[in-house]
Write a protein that holds these residues in place. Structure first.
Motif, mmCIF file in Angstrom:
data_model
loop_
_atom_site.group_PDB
_atom_site.id
_atom_site.type_symbol
_atom_site.label_atom_id
_atom_site.label_comp_id
_atom_site.label_asym_id
_atom_site.label_seq_id
_atom_site.Cartn_x
_atom_site.Cartn_y
_atom_site.Cartn_z
ATOM 1 N N MET A 147 1.169 -1.674 -0.410
ATOM 2 C CA MET A 147 0.209 -0.134 -0.386
ATOM 3 C C MET A 147 0.546 1.440 -0.281
ATOM 4 O O MET A 147 1.837 1.295 0.513
ATOM 5 C CB MET A 147 -0.977 0.117 0.476
ATOM 6 N N ILE A 148 0.893 2.648 -0.684
ATOM 7 C CA ILE A 148 1.548 3.840 -0.916
ATOM 8 C C ILE A 148 0.066 4.789 -0.559
ATOM 9 O O ILE A 148 -1.101 4.553 -1.428
ATOM 10 C CB ILE A 148 1.967 3.968 -2.480
ATOM 11 N N SER A 149 0.709 5.686 0.072
ATOM 12 C CA SER A 149 -0.187 6.364 0.216
ATOM 13 C C SER A 149 0.438 8.013 0.914
ATOM 14 O O SER A 149 1.489 8.208 0.534
ATOM 15 C CB SER A 149 -0.908 6.752 1.512
ATOM 16 N N ALA A 150 -0.164 8.643 0.491
ATOM 17 C CA ALA A 150 0.622 10.650 -0.186
ATOM 18 C C ALA A 150 -0.053 11.626 -0.035
ATOM 19 O O ALA A 150 -1.768 10.715 -0.300
ATOM 20 C CB ALA A 150 1.238 10.333 -1.216
ATOM 21 N N GLY A 151 0.231 12.880 -0.146
ATOM 22 C CA GLY A 151 -0.784 13.651 -0.017
ATOM 23 C C GLY A 151 -2.136 13.884 0.791
ATOM 24 O O GLY A 151 -2.935 14.664 0.783
ATOM 25 N N THR A 152 -1.493 13.934 2.167
ATOM 26 C CA THR A 152 -2.444 13.165 3.369
ATOM 27 C C THR A 152 -2.826 14.790 4.410
ATOM 28 O O THR A 152 -3.582 14.872 4.283
ATOM 29 C CB THR A 152 -2.140 12.569 4.331
ATOM 30 N N ASP A 153 -1.952 15.574 3.137
ATOM 31 C CA ASP A 153 -1.760 17.537 3.595
ATOM 32 C C ASP A 153 -2.863 17.477 2.495
ATOM 33 O O ASP A 153 -1.932 18.480 1.742
ATOM 34 C CB ASP A 153 -0.887 17.406 4.055
ATOM 35 N N PRO A 154 -4.316 18.552 2.966
ATOM 36 C CA PRO A 154 -4.759 19.156 1.675
ATOM 37 C C PRO A 154 -3.865 20.485 0.885
ATOM 38 O O PRO A 154 -3.871 20.757 -0.153
ATOM 39 C CB PRO A 154 -6.126 19.189 2.327
ATOM 40 N N LYS A 155 -3.362 20.999 1.868
ATOM 41 C CA LYS A 155 -2.023 22.033 1.167
ATOM 42 C C LYS A 155 -0.962 21.470 0.721
ATOM 43 O O LYS A 155 0.124 22.186 0.121
ATOM 44 C CB LYS A 155 -1.382 22.611 2.424
ATOM 45 N N ASN A 156 -0.863 20.359 0.705
ATOM 46 C CA ASN A 156 0.385 19.309 0.048
ATOM 47 C C ASN A 156 -0.175 18.504 -0.765
ATOM 48 O O ASN A 156 0.738 16.934 -0.068
ATOM 49 C CB ASN A 156 1.448 19.541 0.452
#
Length: 196
Positions: free
Chosen positions: A104-113
């Motif tokens: 599993m890959i996750s990314a972009g959890t901060d809406p500002k980034n």
């Protein structure tokens, strides 16, 4: 007792075979996260899941196509192209066939980034979400869509100047991009858990 030992040995070998792959993906992902590595990835004859809270894009087209696996078998897919895209809270997951193991890959959890992609192309078999299109054109010839990637002459297609999908869930055969910038990247082995 022998069967149990054999099962443990096979699983052990499968895990050992996974380690170099995960290490390679991890090394590539660091470059990808820094925006320095052009990305082109496909899961051979195996589908994977992608989800995002929101996808915003400009320069969109979609038409029917075919994805080929490593054995040359053809799989019908819907091909979507997006010139520039951002994704909030991206998740990508794939399961190891026949085993309680996945990646599993996750990314972009901060809406500002958010995650950023250019020349994104997705070969999918299923898509869900709430979509909003800006300046949509339905029924255009696939060879005349406004994106750089185009379909075959005479095939049905649609394109639009912009696209937004909230609550994105898709099952894909392939994903490629000129550049994929993964902010706050987290790659991990799982017990087969998927994005949705």
């Amino acid at each position: 007792m022998k069967i149990s030992s054999l099962t443990r040995t096979r699983r052990g070998r499968a895990l050992l075979a996974t380690v170099p792959t995960v290490a390679l993906i991890g090394a590539l992902s660091v470059g990808v996260a820094q925006g320095s590595v052009p990305v082109s990835m496909a899961v051979s004859s195996q589908q994977f899941k992608i989800s995002a809270d929101k996808l915003d894009g400009t320069g969109f087209s979609q038409y029917a196509g075919v994805a080929k696996d490593a054995k040359g078998a053809k799989h019908p897919v819907a091909i979507a192209n997006i010139k520039d895209a951002t994704l909030d809270n991206l998740c990508q997951s794939v399961k190891v066939p026949g085993m309680p193991l996945g990646l599993m890959i996750s990314a972009g959890t901060d809406p500002k980034n958010p995650v950023e992609a250019t020349d994104l192309q997705i070969g999918m078999s299923d898509l869900r979400g709430t979509a909003t299109f800006g300046e949509i054109r339905i029924g255009v010839d696939a060879s005349t869509v406004t994106t750089k990637a185009k379909g075959s002459k005479g095939d049905f297609a649609m394109d639009s100047d912009s696209i937004r999908i909230d609550g994105l869930q898709q099952v894909s055969m392939s994903t490629s991009a000129a550049v994929f910038k993964l902010a706050d990247l987290h790659l991990r082995l799982t017990d087969g858990k998927e994005c949705f």
